[in-house]
Design a protein around this motif. Structure first.
Motif, PDB file in Angstrom:
ATOM      1  N   ARG A 229       0.745  -1.249  -0.060  1.00  0.00           N
ATOM      2  CA  ARG A 229      -0.079   0.167   0.039  1.00  0.00           C
ATOM      3  C   ARG A 229       0.862   1.149  -0.051  1.00  0.00           C
ATOM      4  O   ARG A 229       0.743   2.207  -0.700  1.00  0.00           O
ATOM      5  N   VAL A 230       2.113   1.377   0.833  1.00  0.00           N
ATOM      6  CA  VAL A 230       2.751   2.429   0.785  1.00  0.00           C
ATOM      7  C   VAL A 230       3.452   2.522  -0.513  1.00  0.00           C
ATOM      8  O   VAL A 230       3.638   3.631  -1.185  1.00  0.00           O
ATOM      9  N   VAL A 231       4.061   1.279  -1.208  1.00  0.00           N
ATOM     10  CA  VAL A 231       4.625   1.528  -2.671  1.00  0.00           C
ATOM     11  C   VAL A 231       3.532   2.091  -3.519  1.00  0.00           C
ATOM     12  O   VAL A 231       3.951   3.030  -4.535  1.00  0.00           O
ATOM     13  N   HIS A 232       2.180   1.604  -3.540  1.00  0.00           N
ATOM     14  CA  HIS A 232       1.365   1.925  -4.486  1.00  0.00           C
ATOM     15  C   HIS A 232       0.817   3.235  -4.181  1.00  0.00           C
ATOM     16  O   HIS A 232       0.440   3.986  -5.148  1.00  0.00           O
ATOM     17  N   GLY A 233       0.796   3.708  -2.895  1.00  0.00           N
ATOM     18  CA  GLY A 233       0.267   5.235  -2.805  1.00  0.00           C
ATOM     19  C   GLY A 233       1.573   6.167  -3.060  1.00  0.00           C
ATOM     20  O   GLY A 233       1.244   7.386  -2.979  1.00  0.00           O
ATOM     21  N   THR A 234       2.683   5.942  -3.419  1.00  0.00           N
ATOM     22  CA  THR A 234       3.864   6.766  -3.881  1.00  0.00           C
ATOM     23  C   THR A 234       3.561   7.752  -5.040  1.00  0.00           C
ATOM     24  O   THR A 234       3.944   8.750  -5.091  1.00  0.00           O
ATOM     25  N   ARG A 235       2.988   7.080  -5.808  1.00  0.00           N
ATOM     26  CA  ARG A 235       2.899   7.800  -7.112  1.00  0.00           C
ATOM     27  C   ARG A 235       1.670   8.857  -6.960  1.00  0.00           C
ATOM     28  O   ARG A 235       1.942  10.001  -7.449  1.00  0.00           O
ATOM     29  N   SER A 236       0.451   8.636  -6.070  1.00  0.00           N
ATOM     30  CA  SER A 236      -0.096   9.560  -5.624  1.00  0.00           C
ATOM     31  C   SER A 236       0.525  10.743  -5.106  1.00  0.00           C
ATOM     32  O   SER A 236       0.326  11.886  -5.112  1.00  0.00           O
ATOM     33  N   ALA A 237       1.378  10.551  -3.935  1.00  0.00           N
ATOM     34  CA  ALA A 237       1.963  11.305  -3.062  1.00  0.00           C
ATOM     35  C   ALA A 237       3.030  12.128  -3.966  1.00  0.00           C
ATOM     36  O   ALA A 237       3.049  13.584  -3.973  1.00  0.00           O
ATOM     37  N   VAL A 238       3.828  11.572  -4.796  1.00  0.00           N
ATOM     38  CA  VAL A 238       4.430  12.294  -5.662  1.00  0.00           C
ATOM     39  C   VAL A 238       4.194  13.268  -6.722  1.00  0.00           C
ATOM     40  O   VAL A 238       4.410  14.427  -6.708  1.00  0.00           O
ATOM     41  N   LEU A 239       3.112  12.567  -7.563  1.00  0.00           N
ATOM     42  CA  LEU A 239       2.353  13.474  -8.420  1.00  0.00           C
ATOM     43  C   LEU A 239       1.583  14.570  -7.572  1.00  0.00           C
ATOM     44  O   LEU A 239       1.832  16.081  -8.217  1.00  0.00           O
ATOM     45  N   THR A 240       0.924  14.721  -6.731  1.00  0.00           N
ATOM     46  CA  THR A 240       0.164  15.558  -6.063  1.00  0.00           C
ATOM     47  C   THR A 240       1.096  16.691  -5.647  1.00  0.00           C
ATOM     48  O   THR A 240       0.765  17.942  -5.658  1.00  0.00           O
ATOM     49  N   ALA A 241       2.229  16.334  -4.872  1.00  0.00           N
ATOM     50  CA  ALA A 241       3.291  17.038  -4.431  1.00  0.00           C
ATOM     51  C   ALA A 241       3.985  17.888  -5.550  1.00  0.00           C
ATOM     52  O   ALA A 241       3.951  19.245  -5.673  1.00  0.00           O
TER      53      ALA A 241
END
Length: 280
Positions: free
Chosen positions: A79-91
């Protein structure tokens, strides 16, 4: 013949430089891993981030589940790995919004001066007077709860920070000899602004952009923690911490895993920002 001995401070400088280089190298490694997670999460885990096995719920960290499992038996690392894309793109969206809008405000205020500087300068002061996270909450509540809206909110809250730096850099650069020479040979205002002032201003902005990227990750995760981001079962980093806090006393790894990734990411970005600023 007089012997010259190095002072303690002089002897410490090479050691401090070497330590700084090690920290920078570690920061680059962390950022590279985060970037790889965002681009190709499937290469780092074969677990489904949304579906879990109920019989495996609340398993502690092990070789099979490095970050353990949650209350639904889902692998937390997945879940952390797959949530990275959202965290990076939104930032990234937040930083781009703040950078573009802040650049426009800062360039106009610093280059044209007088009335433009007076009006835009007061606007910058007003935005700086409002706590950035509070402004982000106000904006995201107005726009609606979603990661994209959270990115827009955080981007708006960072406009004043970029505008203040770019305004000060524009004031410094616009009176340099090469800018005056461009004016003397007939360069128009916009030619001077975009061909001579802007490229030299942005050399000082890169360090701030990297720093703001880390702050954007924190603020967007905080908004998700408060419920202002994507709804469950999204694996947003802040939402993972929010879901794990209810079980923290018995199963602390639900919070420690996502929290450690966020802390390491922000510390790495801060170290890169310091390195860029030092080398500038």
């Amino acid at each position: 013949m007089v012997a010259v001995h190095a002072t303690p401070l002089a002897r410490l400088r090479p050691a401090a430089t070497n330590i700084g280089n090690v920290y920078t190298l570690l920061a680059i490694v962390v950022v590279a891993v985060i970037a790889a997670w965002a681009l190709t999460p499937g290469l780092f885990t074969d677990q489904d981030p949304y579906m879990g096995v109920t019989a495996n719920k609340f398993q502690s960290p092990s070789a099979a589940h490095l970050f353990g499992t949650d209350q639904l038996g889902r692998d937390i690392l997945a879940r952390v790995v797959h949530g990275t894309r959202s965290a990076v793109l939104t930032a990234l969206v937040a930083v781009v919004i703040g950078l573009v809008a802040g650049s426009l405000v800062g360039l106009v205020a610093g280059f044209f001066g007088r009335a433009a500087d007076a009006v835009l300068g007061r606007l910058i002061d007003a935005l700086l007077a409002i706590p950035g996270f509070l402004l982000a909450v106000i904006v995201v509540v107005s726009l609606g709860f979603a990661s994209v809206n959270a990115a827009i909110a955080v981007g708006i809250s960072s406009i004043a920070v970029f505008a203040r730096l770019i305004r000060s850099e524009t004031l410094r650069v616009k009176n340099r000899a090469f800018v005056e020479s461009s004016r003397l040979i007939g360069g128009g205002r916009f030619v001077v602004l975009f061909e001579h002032v802007l490229p030299n201003v942005y050399r000082s902005v890169l360090a701030l952009a990297v720093l703001q990227f880390g702050l954007a990750i924190i603020n967007i995760s905080a908004l998700a923690f408060l419920g202002y981001g994507n709804p469950p079962p999204s694996p947003d980093w802040g939402l993972l911490v929010a879901e794990g806090k209810d079980f923290f006393y018995r199963y602390p790894w639900l919070v420690y895993g996502p929290g450690a990734v966020m802390v390491l990411s922000v510390l790495a970005l801060n170290q890169l920002s310091k390195s860029i600023g030092r080398d500038k």
